[in-house]
Motif scaffolding. Sequence first.
Motif, PDB file in Angstrom:
ATOM      1  N   PRO A  25       0.824  -1.213   0.000  1.00  0.00           N
ATOM      2  CA  PRO A  25       0.000   0.000   0.000  1.00  0.00           C
ATOM      3  C   PRO A  25       0.857   1.262   0.000  1.00  0.00           C
ATOM      4  O   PRO A  25       1.975   1.278   0.509  1.00  0.00           O
ATOM      5  CB  PRO A  25      -0.791  -0.110   1.309  1.00  0.00           C
ATOM      6  CG  PRO A  25       0.047  -0.973   2.184  1.00  0.00           C
ATOM      7  CD  PRO A  25       0.753  -1.930   1.271  1.00  0.00           C
ATOM      8  N   SER A  26       0.301   2.322  -0.578  1.00  0.00           N
ATOM      9  CA  SER A  26       0.982   3.616  -0.562  1.00  0.00           C
ATOM     10  C   SER A  26       0.821   4.247   0.820  1.00  0.00           C
ATOM     11  O   SER A  26       0.024   3.787   1.639  1.00  0.00           O
ATOM     12  CB  SER A  26       0.382   4.536  -1.623  1.00  0.00           C
ATOM     13  OG  SER A  26      -0.959   4.872  -1.270  1.00  0.00           O
ATOM     14  N   PHE A  27       1.563   5.314   1.061  1.00  0.00           N
ATOM     15  CA  PHE A  27       1.447   6.030   2.322  1.00  0.00           C
ATOM     16  C   PHE A  27       0.018   6.556   2.502  1.00  0.00           C
ATOM     17  O   PHE A  27      -0.541   6.487   3.593  1.00  0.00           O
ATOM     18  CB  PHE A  27       2.458   7.180   2.372  1.00  0.00           C
ATOM     19  CG  PHE A  27       2.421   7.934   3.663  1.00  0.00           C
ATOM     20  CD1 PHE A  27       3.034   7.421   4.795  1.00  0.00           C
ATOM     21  CD2 PHE A  27       1.759   9.153   3.751  1.00  0.00           C
ATOM     22  CE1 PHE A  27       2.989   8.116   6.005  1.00  0.00           C
ATOM     23  CE2 PHE A  27       1.714   9.847   4.948  1.00  0.00           C
ATOM     24  CZ  PHE A  27       2.329   9.331   6.074  1.00  0.00           C
ATOM     25  N   GLY A  28      -0.567   7.058   1.441  1.00  0.00           N
ATOM     26  CA  GLY A  28      -1.939   7.560   1.498  1.00  0.00           C
ATOM     27  C   GLY A  28      -2.938   6.474   1.852  1.00  0.00           C
ATOM     28  O   GLY A  28      -3.847   6.693   2.663  1.00  0.00           O
ATOM     29  N   GLN A  29      -2.800   5.303   1.253  1.00  0.00           N
ATOM     30  CA  GLN A  29      -3.703   4.189   1.559  1.00  0.00           C
ATOM     31  C   GLN A  29      -3.550   3.739   3.002  1.00  0.00           C
ATOM     32  O   GLN A  29      -4.538   3.437   3.665  1.00  0.00           O
ATOM     33  CB  GLN A  29      -3.428   3.008   0.621  1.00  0.00           C
ATOM     34  CG  GLN A  29      -3.926   3.217  -0.779  1.00  0.00           C
ATOM     35  CD  GLN A  29      -3.525   2.084  -1.693  1.00  0.00           C
ATOM     36  OE1 GLN A  29      -2.353   1.728  -1.779  1.00  0.00           O
ATOM     37  NE2 GLN A  29      -4.505   1.520  -2.368  1.00  0.00           N
ATOM     38  N   PHE A  34      -5.701   3.541   8.504  1.00  0.00           N
ATOM     39  CA  PHE A  34      -5.556   3.766   9.938  1.00  0.00           C
ATOM     40  C   PHE A  34      -6.735   4.559  10.492  1.00  0.00           C
ATOM     41  O   PHE A  34      -7.371   4.158  11.469  1.00  0.00           O
ATOM     42  CB  PHE A  34      -4.241   4.480  10.239  1.00  0.00           C
ATOM     43  CG  PHE A  34      -4.102   4.855  11.680  1.00  0.00           C
ATOM     44  CD1 PHE A  34      -3.735   3.901  12.614  1.00  0.00           C
ATOM     45  CD2 PHE A  34      -4.369   6.139  12.105  1.00  0.00           C
ATOM     46  CE1 PHE A  34      -3.625   4.234  13.955  1.00  0.00           C
ATOM     47  CE2 PHE A  34      -4.254   6.490  13.441  1.00  0.00           C
ATOM     48  CZ  PHE A  34      -3.891   5.527  14.372  1.00  0.00           C
ATOM     49  N   PHE A  35      -7.034   5.705   9.878  1.00  0.00           N
ATOM     50  CA  PHE A  35      -8.110   6.550  10.393  1.00  0.00           C
ATOM     51  C   PHE A  35      -9.487   5.921  10.179  1.00  0.00           C
ATOM     52  O   PHE A  35     -10.373   6.068  11.016  1.00  0.00           O
ATOM     53  CB  PHE A  35      -8.025   7.954   9.798  1.00  0.00           C
ATOM     54  CG  PHE A  35      -6.886   8.741  10.368  1.00  0.00           C
ATOM     55  CD1 PHE A  35      -6.902   9.173  11.682  1.00  0.00           C
ATOM     56  CD2 PHE A  35      -5.760   9.017   9.602  1.00  0.00           C
ATOM     57  CE1 PHE A  35      -5.834   9.882  12.233  1.00  0.00           C
ATOM     58  CE2 PHE A  35      -4.695   9.730  10.127  1.00  0.00           C
ATOM     59  CZ  PHE A  35      -4.738  10.158  11.450  1.00  0.00           C
ATOM     60  N   ALA A  36      -9.661   5.190   9.087  1.00  0.00           N
ATOM     61  CA  ALA A  36     -10.937   4.504   8.863  1.00  0.00           C
ATOM     62  C   ALA A  36     -11.124   3.370   9.872  1.00  0.00           C
ATOM     63  O   ALA A  36     -12.252   3.095  10.295  1.00  0.00           O
ATOM     64  CB  ALA A  36     -10.998   3.968   7.429  1.00  0.00           C
ATOM     65  N   ALA A  44     -19.997   0.740  17.706  1.00  0.00           N
ATOM     66  CA  ALA A  44     -19.937  -0.545  18.423  1.00  0.00           C
ATOM     67  C   ALA A  44     -19.152  -1.612  17.657  1.00  0.00           C
ATOM     68  O   ALA A  44     -19.479  -2.789  17.705  1.00  0.00           O
ATOM     69  CB  ALA A  44     -21.340  -1.039  18.744  1.00  0.00           C
ATOM     70  N   GLY A  45     -18.125  -1.200  16.927  1.00  0.00           N
ATOM     71  CA  GLY A  45     -17.283  -2.144  16.200  1.00  0.00           C
ATOM     72  C   GLY A  45     -17.903  -2.708  14.937  1.00  0.00           C
ATOM     73  O   GLY A  45     -17.403  -3.672  14.367  1.00  0.00           O
ATOM     74  N   LEU A  46     -18.975  -2.088  14.469  1.00  0.00           N
ATOM     75  CA  LEU A  46     -19.685  -2.613  13.298  1.00  0.00           C
ATOM     76  C   LEU A  46     -18.803  -2.676  12.055  1.00  0.00           C
ATOM     77  O   LEU A  46     -18.963  -3.565  11.221  1.00  0.00           O
ATOM     78  CB  LEU A  46     -20.931  -1.775  13.018  1.00  0.00           C
ATOM     79  CG  LEU A  46     -21.848  -2.273  11.911  1.00  0.00           C
ATOM     80  CD1 LEU A  46     -22.351  -3.684  12.223  1.00  0.00           C
ATOM     81  CD2 LEU A  46     -23.013  -1.335  11.723  1.00  0.00           C
ATOM     82  N   GLY A  47     -17.849  -1.754  11.938  1.00  0.00           N
ATOM     83  CA  GLY A  47     -16.956  -1.765  10.778  1.00  0.00           C
ATOM     84  C   GLY A  47     -16.104  -3.017  10.691  1.00  0.00           C
ATOM     85  O   GLY A  47     -15.722  -3.454   9.608  1.00  0.00           O
ATOM     86  N   PHE A  48     -15.816  -3.626  11.839  1.00  0.00           N
ATOM     87  CA  PHE A  48     -15.051  -4.882  11.871  1.00  0.00           C
ATOM     88  C   PHE A  48     -15.963  -6.091  11.698  1.00  0.00           C
ATOM     89  O   PHE A  48     -15.639  -7.037  10.993  1.00  0.00           O
ATOM     90  CB  PHE A  48     -14.275  -4.994  13.185  1.00  0.00           C
ATOM     91  CG  PHE A  48     -13.115  -4.061  13.266  1.00  0.00           C
ATOM     92  CD1 PHE A  48     -11.861  -4.447  12.831  1.00  0.00           C
ATOM     93  CD2 PHE A  48     -13.271  -2.774  13.763  1.00  0.00           C
ATOM     94  CE1 PHE A  48     -10.777  -3.582  12.901  1.00  0.00           C
ATOM     95  CE2 PHE A  48     -12.195  -1.907  13.839  1.00  0.00           C
ATOM     96  CZ  PHE A  48     -10.947  -2.306  13.399  1.00  0.00           C
ATOM     97  N   ARG A  63     -12.329  -1.581   2.530  1.00  0.00           N
ATOM     98  CA  ARG A  63     -13.037  -1.012   1.379  1.00  0.00           C
ATOM     99  C   ARG A  63     -12.620   0.441   1.123  1.00  0.00           C
ATOM    100  O   ARG A  63     -12.356   0.815  -0.011  1.00  0.00           O
ATOM    101  CB  ARG A  63     -14.547  -1.082   1.589  1.00  0.00           C
ATOM    102  CG  ARG A  63     -15.103  -2.464   1.603  1.00  0.00           C
ATOM    103  CD  ARG A  63     -15.701  -2.801   0.283  1.00  0.00           C
ATOM    104  NE  ARG A  63     -16.194  -4.171   0.317  1.00  0.00           N
ATOM    105  CZ  ARG A  63     -16.045  -5.005  -0.688  1.00  0.00           C
ATOM    106  NH1 ARG A  63     -15.442  -4.608  -1.776  1.00  0.00           N
ATOM    107  NH2 ARG A  63     -16.502  -6.217  -0.608  1.00  0.00           N
ATOM    108  N   LEU A  64     -12.582   1.238   2.179  1.00  0.00           N
ATOM    109  CA  LEU A  64     -12.262   2.658   2.021  1.00  0.00           C
ATOM    110  C   LEU A  64     -10.834   2.898   1.542  1.00  0.00           C
ATOM    111  O   LEU A  64     -10.576   3.823   0.777  1.00  0.00           O
ATOM    112  CB  LEU A  64     -12.489   3.405   3.341  1.00  0.00           C
ATOM    113  CG  LEU A  64     -13.939   3.579   3.749  1.00  0.00           C
ATOM    114  CD1 LEU A  64     -14.036   4.133   5.168  1.00  0.00           C
ATOM    115  CD2 LEU A  64     -14.659   4.499   2.784  1.00  0.00           C
TER     116      LEU A  64
END
Length: 75
Positions: A25-29, A34-36, A44-48, A63-64
């Motif tokens: 991955p690039s630095f931007g990715q 990290f922030f996503a 409540a951890g739904l993203g995981f 995805r992001l």
Amino acid sequence: WTRSGRTLGMQSWGLQLETMDGQLPSFGQATVRFFAAVLSWAPAGLGFVWQLWDKDKLTWHDRLSGTRIRYYPKQ
């Protein structure tokens, strides 16, 4: 993540972060990931947990950022 695709802990488990086409991955990715990932914990951890229903088994931050974690078993 941007130099080898792995942290020290990921090396122990045989995991590697890569783009959808298998590149580092690039630095931007990596920054977006990290922030996503931090935001994925907010509801409540739904993203995981989302990866349980995702057809490609990807989290929101996968995805992001256009990345994924791959398992490479030890030889």
